[in-house]
Design a protein around this motif. Structure first.
Motif: not given
Length: 270
Positions: A194-202, A224-228, A241-244
């Motif tokens: 997934l691509e996370f659009n972090l500008e929409n979050y707090y 960076k790694l991102y997780g839900i 979500f481990d892109k590497n």
């Protein structure tokens, strides 16, 4: 301004003076002062103590918005004494949202209501009650958009006219949580990044994390790694979500994953 520039935190007694200053600023900008009740310092001290929750929104270290959840069972402040409810209902008040004048129009009220609602649901509450002035058109609109239902007109706070609204949250959030888990399992099955659009979050604190919030991990090279984040059987979990390594996986929620450590929490309502 981006949501990401704002920081949401759980307020404590050390924040009460900031809260009083915010209240004064908000009331000073109201044409009709009667649409907002002026709360005392003692009331705000009560509101920051558990099981109550007061959330502050900060911009450049300045408090610019506030929302409050309170459990007032057994007191004159309990709004649920006016409504029909089942024997197994656990009720509380969505007490208040305040937003500084220049930050209005950023959907802060609706988003803060949502964050309070998920806190209430996670802590076993089934109904939220709130009052609003008939002349507060902005708040009325947001309350109805948030699926609160009109219950009755009441006299409150020294004889002021208020509309009483109620929201049943016991099934609404369960459906949302089930859908989230189904989505995450689907991402794993497809190994979908997934691509996370972090500008929409707090930006926020760990102690207000909830299902669907996003956690950013960073290593010393700024990779960076991102997780839900979510809970399963009350166990904090995270879908990474481990892109590497081109891999999606679910694991127990921890602050460190291999050489990566948490750098940000994003309150998202994913």
């Amino acid at each position: 301004m981006l949501n990401k520039e704002l920081f949401i935190k759980k307020c404590t007694e050390t924040d009460v003076d900031d809260i009083l200053s915010l209240q004064k600023d908000v009331i000073d900008h109201l044409v009709d002062k009667s649409v907002l009740r002026c709360n005392t310092k003692e009331m705000f001290i009560h509101c920051v103590k558990e099981p109550n929750l007061t959330l502050g929104v900060y911009h450049n270290n300045s408090l610019i918005a506030l929302s409050i959840f309170v459990d007032e069972k057994g007191t004159a402040e309990d709004l649920s004494i006016n409504i029909k409810k089942d024997d197994n209902d656990v009720c509380a008040n969505f007490k208040l949202v305040m937003v500084k004048d220049k930050y209005r129009g950023m959907h802060l009220q609706i988003n803060l209501m949502w964050i309070l609602e998920r806190y209430a649901y996670e802590n076993g509450y089934t109904k939220l009650c709130t009052t609003v002035s008939p002349d507060n058109k902005y708040s009325l609109s947001n309350i109805e958009k948030s699926s609160y239902k009109f219950e009755m007109e009441v006299k409150k706070y020294g004889g002021l006219n208020r509309y009483l609204y109620v929201k049943d949250i016991k099934s609404f959030n369960q459906v949302w949580n089930d859908n989230l888990l189904a989505q995450l399992n689907n991402y794993i099955k497809k190994n979908e990044m997934l691509e996370f659009n972090l500008e929409n979050y707090y930006n926020g604190q760990e102690n207000i994390l909830y299902n669907g919030d996003i956690v950013e991990y960073k290593n010393k090279n700024n990779d960076k790694l991102y997780g839900i984040y979510f809970k399963k059987n009350n166990q904090p979990m995270i879908c990474i979500f481990d892109k590497n390594n081109q891999r999606v996986r679910i694991t127990k929620f921890t602050k460190t994953i291999n050489e990566y450590q948490i750098s940000h929490y994003y309150i998202s309502g994913f």
